[in-house]
Design an enzyme around this catalytic site. Structure first.
Site, PDB file in Angstrom:
ATOM      1  N   ARG A  88       0.819  -1.208   0.000  1.00  0.00           N
ATOM      2  CA  ARG A  88       0.000   0.000   0.000  1.00  0.00           C
ATOM      3  C   ARG A  88       0.853   1.259   0.000  1.00  0.00           C
ATOM      4  O   ARG A  88       0.314   2.361  -0.015  1.00  0.00           O
ATOM      5  CB  ARG A  88      -0.872   0.017   1.252  1.00  0.00           C
ATOM      6  CG  ARG A  88      -2.279  -0.503   1.019  1.00  0.00           C
ATOM      7  CD  ARG A  88      -2.945  -0.570   2.374  1.00  0.00           C
ATOM      8  NE  ARG A  88      -4.344  -0.343   2.340  1.00  0.00           N
ATOM      9  CZ  ARG A  88      -5.267  -1.276   2.602  1.00  0.00           C
ATOM     10  NH1 ARG A  88      -4.905  -2.496   2.855  1.00  0.00           N
ATOM     11  NH2 ARG A  88      -6.540  -0.971   2.601  1.00  0.00           N
ATOM     12  N   ARG A 123     -21.756  -0.622   4.046  1.00  0.00           N
ATOM     13  CA  ARG A 123     -21.162  -1.962   4.089  1.00  0.00           C
ATOM     14  C   ARG A 123     -21.376  -2.640   5.448  1.00  0.00           C
ATOM     15  O   ARG A 123     -21.284  -2.028   6.490  1.00  0.00           O
ATOM     16  CB  ARG A 123     -19.662  -1.855   3.804  1.00  0.00           C
ATOM     17  CG  ARG A 123     -18.958  -3.203   3.818  1.00  0.00           C
ATOM     18  CD  ARG A 123     -17.688  -3.167   3.052  1.00  0.00           C
ATOM     19  NE  ARG A 123     -16.602  -2.506   3.784  1.00  0.00           N
ATOM     20  CZ  ARG A 123     -15.342  -2.483   3.349  1.00  0.00           C
ATOM     21  NH1 ARG A 123     -15.036  -3.066   2.204  1.00  0.00           N
ATOM     22  NH2 ARG A 123     -14.414  -1.877   4.041  1.00  0.00           N
ATOM     23  N   ARG A 167      -9.416   7.525   5.102  1.00  0.00           N
ATOM     24  CA  ARG A 167      -8.896   6.346   4.394  1.00  0.00           C
ATOM     25  C   ARG A 167      -8.703   6.658   2.913  1.00  0.00           C
ATOM     26  O   ARG A 167      -7.733   6.237   2.302  1.00  0.00           O
ATOM     27  CB  ARG A 167      -9.851   5.159   4.551  1.00  0.00           C
ATOM     28  CG  ARG A 167      -9.862   4.611   5.965  1.00  0.00           C
ATOM     29  CD  ARG A 167     -10.962   3.600   6.149  1.00  0.00           C
ATOM     30  NE  ARG A 167     -10.711   2.364   5.422  1.00  0.00           N
ATOM     31  CZ  ARG A 167     -11.660   1.503   5.108  1.00  0.00           C
ATOM     32  NH1 ARG A 167     -12.925   1.746   5.440  1.00  0.00           N
ATOM     33  NH2 ARG A 167     -11.371   0.394   4.462  1.00  0.00           N
TER      34      ARG A 167
HETATM   35  P1  AMP Z   1      -8.509  -3.275   4.346  1.00  0.00           P
HETATM   36  O1  AMP Z   1      -9.359  -4.330   4.953  1.00  0.00           O
HETATM   37  O2  AMP Z   1      -7.601  -3.804   3.263  1.00  0.00           O
HETATM   38  O3  AMP Z   1      -9.296  -2.072   3.919  1.00  0.00           O
HETATM   39  O4  AMP Z   1      -7.522  -2.777   5.525  1.00  0.00           O
HETATM   40  C1  AMP Z   1      -8.041  -2.164   6.693  1.00  0.00           C
HETATM   41  C2  AMP Z   1      -6.987  -1.304   7.361  1.00  0.00           C
HETATM   42  O5  AMP Z   1      -5.866  -2.113   7.768  1.00  0.00           O
HETATM   43  C3  AMP Z   1      -6.352  -0.222   6.478  1.00  0.00           C
HETATM   44  O6  AMP Z   1      -7.158   0.947   6.413  1.00  0.00           O
HETATM   45  C4  AMP Z   1      -5.033   0.015   7.209  1.00  0.00           C
HETATM   46  O7  AMP Z   1      -5.216   0.795   8.381  1.00  0.00           O
HETATM   47  C5  AMP Z   1      -4.643  -1.385   7.634  1.00  0.00           C
HETATM   48  N1  AMP Z   1      -3.821  -2.042   6.603  1.00  0.00           N
HETATM   49  C6  AMP Z   1      -4.144  -3.128   5.836  1.00  0.00           C
HETATM   50  N2  AMP Z   1      -3.160  -3.431   4.982  1.00  0.00           N
HETATM   51  C7  AMP Z   1      -2.178  -2.525   5.202  1.00  0.00           C
HETATM   52  C8  AMP Z   1      -0.912  -2.293   4.611  1.00  0.00           C
HETATM   53  N3  AMP Z   1      -0.451  -3.045   3.608  1.00  0.00           N
HETATM   54  N4  AMP Z   1      -0.170  -1.250   5.096  1.00  0.00           N
HETATM   55  C9  AMP Z   1      -0.605  -0.480   6.093  1.00  0.00           C
HETATM   56  N5  AMP Z   1      -1.793  -0.632   6.689  1.00  0.00           N
HETATM   57  C10 AMP Z   1      -2.587  -1.648   6.245  1.00  0.00           C
END
Ligand code: AMP
Length: 210
Positions: A88, A123, A167
């Protein structure tokens, strides 16, 4: 197939990762799901991650790189995997680049911000299995209950309206530059994810053909 899905929160990367996982018979590694499981289990990692997630911020790169490199070295990833939510940041992408893991393709799913806000604010997520539904567009058969496992559906902390904007900002500033990073390597494939799930799935499969 060793694939990265690179998309804004709410662009449908989890749903498409699920579809591709069945299609190619390879596991999905969702970093968000790993972090949420650690939070639910009350681990040390969960404690570190919780505040970042609730503020719509990224968990530090070193923590994420460590989690993913361990996970990708497990046996079930040998034949391929779908990385949902990693890398990310440029630093994470560079760390992956320098590792001995060779990625084949990077898929981006394009959805405009307005649509993302509408999707994320409705969601619902199953606490038990992680399946997602939507209050209007993808209602579960029984209100509040997961169709797949019968678990309870909840609104994710980071899907609350005040966090969604943060986000999206974090995505635009830190993750979007990865498109150019992978386009320059000839690895980027693009699908439009603006419409219904089935249409996006068709776009995704088409984008991955070449
Ligand atoms: P997601 O379910 O992919 O939307 O991830 C939820 C949250 O987890 C994100 O908004 C970040 O706070 C954290 N997160 C997930 N993957 C990463 C990553 N590769 N790097 C940093 N934070 C992450």
């Amino acid at each position: 197939m060793k694939l990265i899905i690179l998309a804004a929160p709410g662009a449908g990367k989890g749903t498409q990762a699920e579809m591709l996982s069945k299609h190619f018979n390879i596991p999905t590694i969702s970093t968000g799901a790993i972090l949420r499981k650690n939070i639910a289990d009350g681990t040390e990692l969960g404690e570190i991650a919780q505040q970042y997630i609730n503020d719509g911020k990224f968990v530090p790169d070193d923590v994420m790189i460590n989690i993913v490199s361990k996970r990708l070295n497990e046996d079930d990833c040998k034949e391929g995997f779908i990385l949902d939510g990693f890398p990310r940041t440029i630093k994470q992408a560079e760390a992956l680049d320098e590792s001995d893991i060779d990625i084949d393709k990077v898929l981006t799913i394009e959805v405009d911000d307005e649509k993302i806000i509408e999707r994320l604010s409705g969601r619902l997520e199953c606490k038990a299995c992680g399946s997602t539904f939507h209050k209007e567009h993808r209602k579960p058969k029984t209100e509040g209950v997961c169709d797949n496992c019968g678990g309870a559906l909840t609104v994710r902390e980071d899907d609350k309206p005040e966090v969604i904007k943060d986000r999206l900002d974090t995505y635009h500033t830190q993750t979007e530059p990865l498109k150019e990073f992978y386009a320059n390597k000839g690895m980027l494939r693009t699908a439009i994810g603006q419409e219904e799930i089935a249409q996006t799935s068709a776009e995704v499969l088409k984008a991955l053909e070449d």
